[in-house]
Design an enzyme around this catalytic site. Structure first.
Site: not given
Length: 478
Positions: A252, A286
Site C-alpha cells: 500500500e 496516502c
C-alpha cells in the site's frame, strides 16, 4: 517525563536485545525528547522470525481453528481498548497527529477492526469438499501462508499495524512487526496489550530499528509473506526483493488523489469534509485528495471557499483539542514539504499559506492552497504528503476524469455532486482503488488499496484474509 524501553517483545516475552544501540523519540510539536527504545540489529530480527516460525509449529496456535483464533483476537481487542487513550496520545506526541483524529483512527477504529476480524475468523471456511466432473472429490483447503513480515509507516502506526496483524491472525499466521523508527512507542503499547491478552508465544513480535533490519526482514528465509505500507520508492525496492524470492507481498503505497467537484456540488459539504478528505493527519495520509478539480464556471467560487476554510484552520500542538493541523512528523519531512511549497510559488498562484508558522519549536508548516495549477506541474504530480492543496480548472466532465486519471498514482478520490447516481457514474470512470461520494472514509468491510504506482493487493474487508492464505488441493481418489 520520558519513556525509556530497554527490552523488545519477542516470543511472548520481554527480552533484552542483542544490539546496544538506542533510538531517541522526539515530540513533533515541541522537539522535546519523549522516549528512547532499542535500535535492533539483524540478530534481533532473526530471533523474532524464529519465534514466529515456532508459533506456526506449535499446537497452541497452529492447532486452533477459526473460533479459537477469534477468541484471542477479541481478548486482544479488549486489551487494546483499555489502552485507547494511551495509544492516541502516544501517536500524537510522535508524529503530530491531532489528538481528536488519533482518538478515532488510532484507537476506536483499531478496536473495531480487531473485533471485525474476530467475527470473520469465527465463521471462516478453511476446507470444503468439491465434487469433480470425473466423479471423485477434492478437498480444497485455505491454509495460513505462514510467517508474515509487516513493515509499518509512521503516519498511522497503530491502524496500519492492525490492518496487517488482524487479518493475518484471523488466517492463522504469525507476524513479525517492524515499526517505523519515528513512531515506536505505540508499538510497545500494542505489545503490552498482546501480552495481557495471552496470545500464544511468537504469534506477534515487535522489533524496532532502522531500514536495515526492515530489509533483512523482507529477504529473510524464514518469512513467507511481506506486507508493507510506505512510499512508492521503498515499495518498488521491496517488490523487487520479493520477486526474486517468489514471495507474496502486499504493498500500500503513495497517492495523489483527485477530488472532482461537479457543477452541482454542495460546496458547504465539500468544505466540511476537507479536514478528513484532503488534510487528514496534517496532509500526511496516502489517500488525501490534494488535487481539487473545479469546473471553470465555478472555479473562483471553489477557490474562495477552500481558501477561506484552510486559512481559518487552527495550527498548533497536536495534543490541543482545538488543533486542526498539527506539525509534520519530522524535521526532515517538514523541510521536504516546505521545498514543495517554495517550488509551487513558481508553478502556480499562491492563495493561502506558503511559509512556516509562528511557533518557535515544532515541525510546522502553514496549510497552503495553490490556484491556477497545471496538472503537469510537480506540485500536481508528486506526492507532497503535507497540508498543500492544488486547485485545477477543468472545462467539462470528460476533461475532469481525464485530469483525475492523468497520474502515476491511483489510491483514493472523491466526487462531489447533489446527483448521487451521476456521481457514482463518474466514480466508475476513475482509475483508482477507492472513491468516496461527497466525502471519504475507508470502510473496514471493503477492500482498500491502490492501482498503478499506489500498490498491489488489498487490505481491509474479508478479501484481506485471503492475502494471508494459500490454497491446497487434496485429491480423494480412493
Amino acid at each position: 517525563m520520558t519513556i525509556d524501553h530497554q527490552h523488545i517483545f519477542v516470543g511472548g516475552q520481554w527480552i533484552a536485545p542483542k544490539s546496544t544501540q538506542r533510538s531517541n523519540i522526539l515530540n513533533a510539536s515541541t522537539e522535546e525528547l519523549v522516549g528512547s527504545v532499542p535500535k535492533c540489529n539483524n540478530e534481533d530480527m532473526d530471533r523474532a522470525v524464529a519465534a514466529a516460525r515456532e508459533a506456526m509449529r506449535s499446537l497452541a496456535w497452529a492447532g486452533l481453528d477459526g473460533k479459537g483464533r477469534a477468541q484471542h483476537l477479541r481478548r486482544f481487542a479488549d486489551a487494546v481498548e483499555r489502552r485507547g487513550q494511551q495509544l492516541a496520545r502516544s501517536v500524537s506526541l510522535q508524529n503530530g497527529m491531532p489528538i481528536n483524529v488519533a482518538d478515532q483512527l488510532e484507537s476506536a477504529f483499531v478496536v473495531s477492526l480487531l473485533r471485525y476480524y474476530a467475527s470473520l475468523a469465527e465463521n471462516l471456511v478453511e476446507e470444503e469438499a468439491r465434487p469433480s466432473p470425473t466423479g471423485s472429490t477434492t478437498l480444497v483447503r485455505r491454509d495460513p501462508v505462514g510467517v508474515v513480515g509487516a513493515i509499518i509507516p509512521w503516519n498511522f502506526p497503530v491502524a496500519l499495524s492492525i490492518f496487517k496483524i488482524a487479518p493475518a491472525l484471523a488466517a492463522g499466521c504469525a507476524v513479525v512487526v517492524k515499526p517505523s523508527s519515528g513512531t515506536v512507542l505505540d508499538s510497545y503499547v500494542l505489545a503490552e496489550a498482546a501480552a495481557e491478552a495471552g496470545l500464544p508465544p511468537g504469534v506477534i513480535n515487535w522489533v524496532p530499528g532502522d531500514r536495515g533490519i526492515g530489509s533483512h526482514l523482507v529477504s529473510h528465509p524464514g518469512v513467507d509473506k511481506v506486507a508493507f505500507t510506505g512510499s512508492t520508492s521503498a515499495g518498488r525496492i521491496i517488490a523487487e526483493a520479493c520477486a526474486r524470492l517468489l514471495r507474496p507481498v502486499t504493498l500500500e503505497l503513495g497517492g495523489k488523489s483527485a477530488a472532482i467537484v461537479l457543477e452541482d456540488a454542495d460546496l458547504d459539504a465539500l468544505i466540511r469534509s476537507l479536514p478528513m478528505s484532503s488534510v487528514l493527519n496534517n496532509g500526511q495520509a496516502c489517500f488525501s485528495c490534494t488535487r481539487i478539480l473545479a469546473p471553470a464556471g465555478r472555479y473562483d467560487e471553489v477557490v474562495d471557499a477552500i481558501a477561506g476554510a484552510v486559512s481559518a484552520y487552527s495550527v498548533g500542538d497536536a495534543l490541543d483539542r482545538a488543533t486542526v493541523v498539527g506539525p509534520m512528523a519530522s524535521a526532515a519531512h517538514r523541510d521536504s514539504v516546505q521545498r514543495y511549497i517554495e517550488l509551487g510559488t513558481g508553478e502556480a498562484r499562491l492563495v493561502v499559506g506558503g511559509g512556516r508558522t509562528s511557533q518557535d519549536r515544532g515541525w510546522f508548516v502553514q496549510p497552503t492552497v495553490f490556484a491556477d495549477v497545471d496538472n503537469r506541474s510537480r506540485i500536481a504530480r508528486e506526492e507532497i504528503f503535507g497540508p498543500v492543496l492544488s486547485i485545477i480548472r477543468y472545462e467539462g466532465e470528460d476533461e475532469a476524469v481525464e485530469i483525475a486519471n492523468d497520474s502515476e498514482y491511483g489510491l483514493g478520490g472523491t466526487v462531489w455532486s447533489t446527483d448521487h447516481d451521476h456521481a457514482v457514474t463518474i466514480a466508475r470512470r476513475m482509475e483508482t482503488g477507492t472513491v468516496g461520494i461527497n466525502g471519504y472514509m475507508p470502510d473496514l468491510n471493503a477492500p482498500f488499496g491502490g492501482v498503478k504506482s499506489s500498490g498491489m493487493g488489498r487490505e481491509l474487508g474479508p478479501e484481506s484474509i485471503g492475502a494471508y492464505q494459500r490454497y491446497k488441493s487434496v485429491y480423494l481418489l480412493g
